[in-house]
Design an enzyme around this catalytic site. Structure first.
Site, PDB file in Angstrom:
ATOM      1  N   CYS A  76       0.825  -1.213   0.000  1.00 46.84           N
ATOM      2  CA  CYS A  76       0.000   0.000   0.000  1.00 46.84           C
ATOM      3  C   CYS A  76       0.863   1.269   0.000  1.00 46.84           C
ATOM      4  O   CYS A  76       1.560   1.523  -0.975  1.00 46.84           O
ATOM      5  CB  CYS A  76      -0.980  -0.034   1.167  1.00 46.84           C
ATOM      6  N   HIS A  82      -3.810  -5.309  -0.384  1.00 47.64           N
ATOM      7  CA  HIS A  82      -3.493  -5.910   0.919  1.00 47.64           C
ATOM      8  C   HIS A  82      -3.580  -7.434   0.830  1.00 47.64           C
ATOM      9  O   HIS A  82      -4.667  -8.002   0.965  1.00 47.64           O
ATOM     10  CB  HIS A  82      -4.459  -5.397   1.990  1.00 47.64           C
ATOM     11  N   ASP A 135      -2.751  -9.375   3.075  1.00 44.01           N
ATOM     12  CA  ASP A 135      -3.173  -9.847   4.395  1.00 44.01           C
ATOM     13  C   ASP A 135      -4.680 -10.014   4.471  1.00 44.01           C
ATOM     14  O   ASP A 135      -5.181 -10.704   5.364  1.00 44.01           O
ATOM     15  CB  ASP A 135      -2.696  -8.877   5.472  1.00 44.01           C
TER      16      ASP A 135
END
Length: 363
Positions: free
Chosen positions: A247, A332, A334
């Site tokens: 990001c 992202h 994650d």
């Protein structure tokens, strides 16, 4: 209690207050996720922004302490069409209205969020005020608002260094905190990596002195060009250790290697953005939260190669640095919340670290 969202372009949206009733100013943005409101509200990338949820009902499964991405809410206010007053989920500990009140977070509901989102899509993200009444002076103030600078200074970990995980892995990695999401730490921990978190203004020498085997550049808020002091640090670290960036970290990685960034009209904020892997042609869905992007036209004279792109607007979503174990992604991996299609990028980061360690041992 009636409240008003006053945009810089003069448009006014009326609604009902919940949470804190303090007056605030910030950049109004929208998030298209159908779930994940708690993760979004505690994501430091939203610091200083007025977060609008396009999904019509927010708070239906309540709030619980396990889904925080940071310790406190980060937007300066949230805007909803409707909030659930009686959440239903076995993990819920309170309603979103009670949580907002406890955290001193201003909220406004009963807003026509479809009309507000169309306004942002047409005119772009803009500054706005959340106030109790609309007067000529309020309208004049809204029109004169200017964006804040260097938001990272407000969200970075102030302790140097800070171990944000009690897990003692066999491989230690440094995480430069520009507004770090806890889900990034969890993803690294799941792969046996111990994370040592450093503030955004840490020197390369301090990172290297911690005996780490790799470097992660985290997400965060604001304009990447407001952090010029970070760029030489990134260049020194990528020359010595494997590096992964996410990001805002991706944008800083690009700037450090000669590329440019630009402010998008209304950004990507949601959990369903399709991204193409240019290396094998596959497509995965991603979680995203950014208002700036890397300028693809600025990459020609750099050693950066585009690895991923957004399939709708062709935004640069991934980069790799030639002759280095260094790469970045705008989205992202994650996935908190969101799809896990690109979770394997953390495995790639670990594999790069292991390969680098073997090279050092045999050197």
């Amino acid at each position: 209690m009636q409240r008003f969202l006053v945009l810089a372009n003069g448009k006014v949206f009326a609604g009902t207050a919940f949470g804190s009733t303090k007056s605030i100013q910030g950049e109004v943005v929208f998030n298209t996720g159908m779930t994940g409101y708690q993760e979004a509200i505690t994501d430091a990338s939203y610091y200083g922004q007025i977060l609008t949820f396009t999904y019509p009902l927010i708070g239906n499964y309540g709030v619980n302490p396990d889904d925080y991405e940071s310790g406190t809410p980060k937007p300066c206010a949230i805007v909803c069409h409707e909030i659930a007053r009686r959440p239903s989920n076995w993990r819920s500990t309170m309603s979103i209205a009670d949580w907002a009140a406890a955290e001193d977070l201003p909220g406004i509901t009963d807003v026509d969020t479809r009309a507000l989102t169309r306004e942002i899509r047409e005119d772009g993200v803009m500054q706005a005020l959340l106030v109790d009444e609309v007067t000529p002076s309020v309208l004049a103030k809204a029109a004169s608002l200017r964006p804040a600078t260097n938001q990272v200074a407000n969200v970075t970990d102030q302790v140097m260094p800070a171990t944000r995980s009690a897990f003692a892995g066999t491989i230690r990695v440094a995480v430069l905190d520009f507004g770090l999401k806890d889900s990034i730490l969890r993803a690294l921990k799941q792969r046996g990596l111990e994370c040592v978190v450093f503030p955004a203004d840490t020197t390369a020498a301090a990172v290297l002195a911690a005996d780490v085997a790799g470097v992660m550049l985290s997400n965060g808020p604001g304009d990447p060009e407001s952090l010029p002091a970070v760029l030489p640090v990134i260049r020194e670290l990528e020359d010595k250790l494997p590096l992964m960036a996410i990001c805002l970290g991706h944008q800083l990685f690009a700037l450090a290697n000669g590329a440019k960034t630009f402010k998008m009209k209304f950004g990507h904020r949601g959990f369903n953005h399709a991204v193409r892997n240019l290396q094998d042609g596959s497509i995965g869905f991603t979680s995203q939260n950014h208002g700036y992007a890397v300028d693809a036209n600025s990459l020609a004279c750099t050693k950066l190669t585009i690895t991923h792109e957004e399939i709708n607007d062709h935004t640069v979503e991934g980069l790799r640095l030639a002759n280095h174990a260094a790469f970045s992604v705008q989205f992202h991996p994650d996935a908190a919340p969101g799809p896990h299609d690109y979770a394997n990028l953390f495995d790639q980061f670990k594999a790069n670290i292991v390969a680098h360690q073997k090279e050092v041992q045999h050197a």
